[in-house]
Write a protein that holds these residues in place. Structure first.
Motif, PDB file in Angstrom:
ATOM      1  N   ARG A 153       0.828  -1.200   0.000  1.00 41.60           N
ATOM      2  CA  ARG A 153       0.000   0.000   0.000  1.00 41.60           C
ATOM      3  C   ARG A 153       0.870   1.262   0.000  1.00 41.60           C
ATOM      4  NH1 ARG A 153      -4.021   1.106   3.730  1.00 41.60           N
ATOM      5  NH2 ARG A 153      -5.288   1.791   1.994  1.00 41.60           N
ATOM      6  N   ALA A 154       1.978   1.202  -0.735  1.00 40.00           N
ATOM      7  CA  ALA A 154       2.866   2.369  -0.812  1.00 40.00           C
ATOM      8  C   ALA A 154       2.166   3.541  -1.497  1.00 40.00           C
ATOM      9  CB  ALA A 154       4.133   2.007  -1.580  1.00 40.00           C
ATOM     10  N   GLY A 155       1.338   3.242  -2.510  1.00 37.87           N
ATOM     11  CA  GLY A 155       0.605   4.291  -3.238  1.00 37.87           C
ATOM     12  C   GLY A 155      -0.275   5.119  -2.326  1.00 37.87           C
ATOM     13  N   PRO A 156      -1.218   4.482  -1.598  1.00 43.64           N
ATOM     14  CA  PRO A 156      -2.039   5.242  -0.657  1.00 43.64           C
ATOM     15  C   PRO A 156      -1.225   5.997   0.398  1.00 43.64           C
ATOM     16  CG  PRO A 156      -3.006   3.077  -1.030  1.00 43.64           C
ATOM     17  CD  PRO A 156      -1.687   3.088  -1.743  1.00 43.64           C
ATOM     18  N   ALA A 157      -0.110   5.410   0.851  1.00 47.01           N
ATOM     19  CA  ALA A 157       0.727   6.092   1.865  1.00 47.01           C
ATOM     20  C   ALA A 157       1.325   7.377   1.293  1.00 47.01           C
ATOM     21  CB  ALA A 157       1.839   5.160   2.350  1.00 47.01           C
ATOM     22  N   LEU A 158       1.866   7.276   0.070  1.00 52.87           N
ATOM     23  CA  LEU A 158       2.446   8.467  -0.576  1.00 52.87           C
ATOM     24  C   LEU A 158       1.374   9.508  -0.881  1.00 52.87           C
ATOM     25  CD1 LEU A 158       4.909   6.661  -3.013  1.00 52.87           C
ATOM     26  CD2 LEU A 158       5.572   8.129  -1.115  1.00 52.87           C
ATOM     27  N   ALA A 159       0.204   9.043  -1.315  1.00 54.57           N
ATOM     28  CA  ALA A 159      -0.900   9.964  -1.614  1.00 54.57           C
ATOM     29  C   ALA A 159      -1.370  10.656  -0.335  1.00 54.57           C
ATOM     30  CB  ALA A 159      -2.053   9.219  -2.274  1.00 54.57           C
ATOM     31  N   ALA A 160      -1.469   9.889   0.776  1.00 51.69           N
ATOM     32  CA  ALA A 160      -1.881  10.469   2.060  1.00 51.69           C
ATOM     33  C   ALA A 160      -0.899  11.553   2.497  1.00 51.69           C
ATOM     34  CB  ALA A 160      -1.973   9.379   3.129  1.00 51.69           C
ATOM     35  N   ALA A 161       0.407  11.283   2.307  1.00 59.47           N
ATOM     36  CA  ALA A 161       1.431  12.276   2.668  1.00 59.47           C
ATOM     37  C   ALA A 161       1.276  13.529   1.814  1.00 59.47           C
ATOM     38  CB  ALA A 161       2.826  11.678   2.479  1.00 59.47           C
ATOM     39  N   GLY A 162       1.049  13.341   0.506  1.00 58.11           N
ATOM     40  CA  GLY A 162       0.908  14.475  -0.418  1.00 58.11           C
ATOM     41  C   GLY A 162      -0.334  15.308  -0.143  1.00 58.11           C
ATOM     42  N   ILE A 163      -1.471  14.636   0.024  1.00 58.14           N
ATOM     43  CA  ILE A 163      -2.737  15.340   0.245  1.00 58.14           C
ATOM     44  C   ILE A 163      -2.707  16.058   1.598  1.00 58.14           C
ATOM     45  CG2 ILE A 163      -5.244  15.031   0.578  1.00 58.14           C
ATOM     46  CD1 ILE A 163      -4.903  12.576  -1.426  1.00 58.14           C
ATOM     47  N   GLY A 164      -2.225  15.350   2.625  1.00 57.62           N
ATOM     48  CA  GLY A 164      -2.123  15.954   3.960  1.00 57.62           C
ATOM     49  C   GLY A 164      -1.224  17.175   3.950  1.00 57.62           C
ATOM     50  N   SER A 165      -0.086  17.070   3.261  1.00 60.85           N
ATOM     51  CA  SER A 165       0.865  18.183   3.183  1.00 60.85           C
ATOM     52  C   SER A 165       0.242  19.376   2.459  1.00 60.85           C
ATOM     53  CB  SER A 165       2.145  17.754   2.454  1.00 60.85           C
ATOM     54  OG  SER A 165       2.819  16.777   3.193  1.00 60.85           O
ATOM     55  N   PHE A 166      -0.455  19.110   1.346  1.00 62.71           N
ATOM     56  CA  PHE A 166      -1.040  20.209   0.563  1.00 62.71           C
ATOM     57  C   PHE A 166      -2.123  20.930   1.361  1.00 62.71           C
ATOM     58  CE2 PHE A 166      -4.471  21.675  -2.315  1.00 62.71           C
ATOM     59  CZ  PHE A 166      -3.783  22.727  -2.898  1.00 62.71           C
ATOM     60  N   PHE A 167      -3.026  20.154   1.992  1.00 60.50           N
ATOM     61  CA  PHE A 167      -4.108  20.777   2.754  1.00 60.50           C
ATOM     62  C   PHE A 167      -3.536  21.605   3.913  1.00 60.50           C
ATOM     63  CE2 PHE A 167      -7.034  20.793   6.363  1.00 60.50           C
ATOM     64  CZ  PHE A 167      -8.159  21.360   5.782  1.00 60.50           C
ATOM     65  N   ALA A 168      -2.613  21.004   4.659  1.00 50.90           N
ATOM     66  CA  ALA A 168      -2.033  21.693   5.819  1.00 50.90           C
ATOM     67  C   ALA A 168      -1.257  22.937   5.379  1.00 50.90           C
ATOM     68  CB  ALA A 168      -1.114  20.741   6.580  1.00 50.90           C
ATOM     69  N   GLY A 169      -0.530  22.799   4.266  1.00 52.79           N
ATOM     70  CA  GLY A 169       0.237  23.942   3.753  1.00 52.79           C
ATOM     71  C   GLY A 169      -0.666  25.092   3.356  1.00 52.79           C
ATOM     72  N   SER A 170      -1.792  24.770   2.704  1.00 57.60           N
ATOM     73  CA  SER A 170      -2.744  25.815   2.277  1.00 57.60           C
ATOM     74  C   SER A 170      -3.349  26.524   3.486  1.00 57.60           C
ATOM     75  CB  SER A 170      -3.862  25.200   1.425  1.00 57.60           C
ATOM     76  OG  SER A 170      -3.320  24.538   0.307  1.00 57.60           O
ATOM     77  N   VAL A 171      -3.768  25.743   4.499  1.00 57.15           N
ATOM     78  CA  VAL A 171      -4.365  26.332   5.709  1.00 57.15           C
ATOM     79  C   VAL A 171      -3.333  27.169   6.456  1.00 57.15           C
ATOM     80  CG1 VAL A 171      -5.374  25.792   7.973  1.00 57.15           C
ATOM     81  CG2 VAL A 171      -6.107  24.526   5.953  1.00 57.15           C
ATOM     82  N   ALA A 172      -2.105  26.629   6.587  1.00 59.16           N
ATOM     83  CA  ALA A 172      -1.047  27.345   7.319  1.00 59.16           C
ATOM     84  C   ALA A 172      -0.692  28.657   6.627  1.00 59.16           C
ATOM     85  CB  ALA A 172       0.190  26.461   7.456  1.00 59.16           C
ATOM     86  N   THR A 173      -0.738  28.669   5.284  1.00 57.61           N
ATOM     87  CA  THR A 173      -0.458  29.902   4.536  1.00 57.61           C
ATOM     88  C   THR A 173      -1.509  30.965   4.842  1.00 57.61           C
ATOM     89  OG1 THR A 173       0.560  28.593   2.777  1.00 57.61           O
ATOM     90  CG2 THR A 173      -0.029  30.838   2.230  1.00 57.61           C
ATOM     91  N   LEU A 174      -2.782  30.540   4.906  1.00 56.17           N
ATOM     92  CA  LEU A 174      -3.852  31.482   5.262  1.00 56.17           C
ATOM     93  C   LEU A 174      -3.666  32.015   6.684  1.00 56.17           C
ATOM     94  CD1 LEU A 174      -7.001  29.709   3.752  1.00 56.17           C
ATOM     95  CD2 LEU A 174      -5.969  31.838   2.977  1.00 56.17           C
ATOM     96  N   ILE A 175      -3.267  31.103   7.603  1.00 56.10           N
ATOM     97  CA  ILE A 175      -3.017  31.527   8.991  1.00 56.10           C
ATOM     98  C   ILE A 175      -1.867  32.531   9.034  1.00 56.10           C
ATOM     99  CG2 ILE A 175      -2.158  30.726  11.246  1.00 56.10           C
ATOM    100  CD1 ILE A 175      -3.711  28.101  10.703  1.00 56.10           C
ATOM    101  N   LEU A 176      -0.815  32.239   8.276  1.00 55.58           N
ATOM    102  CA  LEU A 176       0.342  33.131   8.206  1.00 55.58           C
ATOM    103  C   LEU A 176      -0.069  34.510   7.708  1.00 55.58           C
ATOM    104  CD1 LEU A 176       3.378  33.698   8.236  1.00 55.58           C
ATOM    105  CD2 LEU A 176       3.590  32.482   6.078  1.00 55.58           C
ATOM    106  N   ALA A 177      -0.921  34.531   6.681  1.00 54.17           N
ATOM    107  CA  ALA A 177      -1.372  35.808   6.114  1.00 54.17           C
ATOM    108  C   ALA A 177      -2.275  36.567   7.084  1.00 54.17           C
ATOM    109  CB  ALA A 177      -2.116  35.555   4.800  1.00 54.17           C
ATOM    110  N   ALA A 178      -3.187  35.843   7.746  1.00 44.94           N
ATOM    111  CA  ALA A 178      -4.202  36.506   8.573  1.00 44.94           C
ATOM    112  C   ALA A 178      -3.726  36.828   9.983  1.00 44.94           C
ATOM    113  CB  ALA A 178      -5.453  35.633   8.631  1.00 44.94           C
TER     114      ALA A 178
END
Length: 505
Positions: free
Chosen positions: A105-130
């Protein structure tokens, strides 16, 4: 309204062709080098810092920030596929990510890391701005006593995080703290525990210990077994992306990791690392749903939450840099160097005197995260091809890349010998059933704990009550004590032992 105006200015700067190009170059370079074991974001940026001299200041910082995200993402890829942490915060990703890869299940693990990173990065950027300015007020409330108490809480969390024997977990943390003492005393300048070896006066490197204990230790263990018994990827890879059930389990874990990482990231001193460990600890304490694998056996939440927390912590660590001029970690210290090269004084005046740089950099973070997902999700199939390589070819390649990565950090053959020694130590840990993750946390937090302990005692003229007389410090120590009591309760202890026996079964 000002926020929208500022973000519009930022995206206007970030979307210019030259800045988009350098953002793309940054994330591609970062991912490529981050995938190589041992070369994390610090080494990558340090090596490429001279290349930014001739660039415009905004483009240079956007490229370096892109390298930071890319290298961090590449570190999680290596952790999941070949059990090697590309950087310190990837240590936690190994625990469940590598097990998922071994189960096909390496595919789902890598996808989970990518999706989690993107979502968290987007939210953190908004927090940084606001909330950049108000959140710095929180960091101001943390003095040496509070940082020491926070790190004690982090180490107690590592005991909870470790599977199996509490005594072994505590022993690993203490060993990590002792290894962290090797080097030069910050206050007196005297070498400690260096045994008159010049190379030890700077202390042991994180990369040396991580590569040896995790990478070489695993290789030695596998080479000591018959080909049929080796812990390599024999399962067929099924599905490159998470299933609907995986998404249901991932979503709350990503939200929790993002919230935690955003809060801990603004604190100077290992925000991203503490975030990843804390997120994993919280997930481990959250009740398992029916049919869900135990942690340490390939639970997707154990990949998604730390990766989200790590990324959120990485992005919000820009807050003290951009608003106070204080670099909270080694990567941010290099960013300060890049700003100084371009005659920009980091601190509160950046927001007012150079708004194009401040808001352009913030907007580029979101673009960089989007580029990483667009680039890396289609590459999952290519990364998984690594798993089809026969072990007799794979292990010499891992050894070689580890050696190159470790050597390139200090250009010193001593580090390669040290990796070999820690490889043998890592093999002994496997034989003794001791988890190395708490050791690494103890090693990283040890010097910071000592520094803050001594600073707090100097400021209080040797009065130990400073740790309980300050409300925030007392609250953190109280939380650590409560966590320790809960773990030591007979019923909880029995549950831990039951889970441990389940995991070994």
């Amino acid at each position: 309204m000002d926020l929208l105006t500022n973000l519009a200015l930022g995206f206007g700067v970030a979307f210019t062709p030259i800045n988009l190009l350098y953002c793309f170059i940054g994330v591609v370079l970062g991912t490529a080098i981050g995938v190589l074991p041992g070369i994390g974001p610090v080494a990558t940026i340090a090596m490429l810092l001279p290349a930014t001299y001739a660039l415009p200041p905004v483009s240079a910082l956007i490229m370096l920030a892109g390298i930071y995200y890319g290298a961090a993402y590449g570190g999680s890829t290596t952790a999941i596929l070949v059990n090697l942490p590309g950087e310190s915060s990837s240590v936690v990703t190994i625990i469940d990510g590598y097990q998922m890869a071994r189960q096909g299940r390496a595919g789902p693990a890598l996808a989970a890391a990518g999706i989690g990173s993107f979502f968290a990065g987007s939210v953190a950027t908004l927090i940084l701005a606001a909330f950049a300015a108000p959140l710095t007020e929180v960091a101001f409330k943390f003095g040496p006593a509070e940082y020491f108490s926070l790190m004690v809480l982090g180490l107690i969390g590592a005991v909870v995080l470790a599977s199996g024997s509490l005594i072994k977990a505590v022993a690993m943390i203490l060993l990590g703290l002792l290894l962290g003492l090797i080097g030069t005393d910050v206050n007196s300048g005297v070498a400690r525990y260096s045994f008159d070896i010049p190379e030890l006066t700077d202390g042991l490197g994180f990369i040396v210990i991580a590569m040896g204990v995790f990478g070489y230790g695993e290789i030695i263990s596998n080479l000591g077994k018959h080909a049929d018994e080796r812990q390599v990827f024999t399962a067929k890879v099924s599905g490159l992306f998470p299933t609907k059930e995986d998404f249901k389990r991932m979503a709350p874990a990503i939200l929790r990791g993002t919230a935690l990482g955003s809060m801990l990231g603004i604190l100077p001193g290992g925000g991203a690392l503490l975030s990843a460990f804390a997120a994993y600890t919280i997930e481990k304490k959250t009740k398992l749903k029916p049919g869900e694998l135990p942690f340490g056996r390939g639970n997707i939440r154990g990949v998604a939450a730390p990766e989200a927390a790590n990324n959120a912590g990485s992005q919000t660590s820009f807050i003290p840099l951009l608003t106070l001029g204080i670099p909270p970690n080694a990567v941010m210290a290099l960013m300060v160097g890049a700003m100084t090269i371009h005659n920009i004084q980091p601190g509160p005046q950046v927001m007012t005197s150079n708004p194009q740089l401040f808001w352009g950099l913030i907007a580029s973070m979101w673009i960089g995260n989007a580029m990483l997902v667009i680039l890396n999700l289609p590459l999952i199939g290519i990364w998984i091809k690594l798993l089809t390589v026969p072990y007799r070819w794979l292990f010499p390649s891992i050894v070689l890349f580890c050696a190159i990565g470790v050597y390139s950090t200090n250009n010193n053959t001593w580090d390669i010998w040290m990796v070999a020694i820690f490889g043998v130590i890592g093999y002994l840990f496997i034989k003794l059933g001791a988890e190395p993750a708490p050791l690494l946390l103890g090693f990283i937090l040890g010097p910071m704990m000592e520094e803050n302990l001594r600073r707090a005692l100097l400021l209080s003229r040797g009065d130990w009550s400073v740790f309980v007389s300050r409300p925030l410090s007392a609250g953190l120590l109280g939380a650590a004590l409560l966590l320790l009591i809960i773990v030591l309760l007979p019923s909880v202890k029995k549950q831990r032992e039951d889970v441990f026996h389940e995991e070994e079964a």
